[in-house]
Design a protein around this motif. Structure first.
Motif, PDB file in Angstrom:
ATOM      1  N   GLY A  35       0.815  -1.202   0.000  1.00 14.14           N
ATOM      2  CA  GLY A  35       0.000   0.000   0.000  1.00 14.14           C
ATOM      3  C   GLY A  35       0.847   1.250   0.000  1.00 14.14           C
ATOM      4  O   GLY A  35       2.028   1.219   0.370  1.00 14.14           O
ATOM      5  N   PHE A  47      -4.714   6.758   3.696  1.00 17.33           N
ATOM      6  CA  PHE A  47      -4.578   5.753   2.647  1.00 17.33           C
ATOM      7  C   PHE A  47      -4.606   6.413   1.273  1.00 17.33           C
ATOM      8  O   PHE A  47      -5.389   7.344   1.025  1.00 17.33           O
ATOM      9  N   ALA A  50      -3.655   0.679  -2.769  1.00 19.51           N
ATOM     10  CA  ALA A  50      -3.168  -0.633  -2.370  1.00 19.51           C
ATOM     11  C   ALA A  50      -3.256  -1.586  -3.547  1.00 19.51           C
ATOM     12  O   ALA A  50      -4.083  -1.401  -4.458  1.00 19.51           O
ATOM     13  N   CYS A  96       5.346   3.756   1.706  1.00 19.87           N
ATOM     14  CA  CYS A  96       4.829   2.468   1.263  1.00 19.87           C
ATOM     15  C   CYS A  96       4.809   1.521   2.459  1.00 19.87           C
ATOM     16  O   CYS A  96       5.549   1.711   3.434  1.00 19.87           O
ATOM     17  N   TRP A 102      -4.405  -8.926   2.326  1.00 17.91           N
ATOM     18  CA  TRP A 102      -4.968  -7.825   1.533  1.00 17.91           C
ATOM     19  C   TRP A 102      -5.680  -6.866   2.483  1.00 17.91           C
ATOM     20  O   TRP A 102      -6.574  -7.247   3.219  1.00 17.91           O
ATOM     21  N   PHE A 104      -6.365  -2.280   3.257  1.00 14.95           N
ATOM     22  CA  PHE A 104      -6.065  -0.875   3.006  1.00 14.95           C
ATOM     23  C   PHE A 104      -6.227  -0.091   4.297  1.00 14.95           C
ATOM     24  O   PHE A 104      -6.345   1.121   4.276  1.00 14.95           O
ATOM     25  N   TYR A 109      -1.067  -2.818   8.505  1.00 14.98           N
ATOM     26  CA  TYR A 109       0.194  -3.018   7.794  1.00 14.98           C
ATOM     27  C   TYR A 109       1.333  -3.255   8.787  1.00 14.98           C
ATOM     28  O   TYR A 109       1.480  -2.534   9.763  1.00 14.98           O
TER      29      TYR A 109
END
Length: 122
Positions: A35, A47, A50, A96, A102, A104, A109
């Protein structure tokens, strides 16, 4: 562990383009979603885009949809963010990030780069 290093930031006039790169090293044999996030002065990190491991799924913030494109080259362990039609409000530090799943959501993260500055002049 995965190390991420962003590059490609700089100063550009409104309407111009930049391409950011994020090179991954370390445990790159694992499959990571990637992302891009950004943080403007005085604002929270948000955000931007992604992309899934295979590159088949992408998602964008409404503010960049149609102007930014995220892509990846797994052979080079690199993710890109092509930014076109840049606006002064795109000025921020761009980060990043990588995660096994998966997502967003910023909090999900696991790995982050140090960021690269993008400044768009009016």
């Amino acid at each position: 562990q995965v190390q991420l290093v962003e590059s490609g930031g700089g100063l550009v006039q409104a309407g111009g383009s930049l391409r950011l790169s994020c090179a991954a090293s370390g445990r790159t044999s694992s499959r990571y979603a990637m992302g891009w996030f950004r943080q403007a002065p005085g604002k929270e990190r948000e955000f931007v885009a992604a992309i899934s491991w295979a590159g088949t799924t992408t998602r964008y913030a409404d503010s960049v949809k149609g102007r930014f494109t995220i892509s990846r080259d797994n052979a080079k362990n690199t993710v890109y963010l092509q930014m076109n039609s840049l606006k002064p409000e795109d000025t921020a530090v761009y980060y990043c990030a990588a995660d096994y799943d998966w997502t967003f959501e910023e909090d999900e993260y696991d790995y982050w780069g140090q960021g690269t500055q993008v400044t768009v002049s009016s």
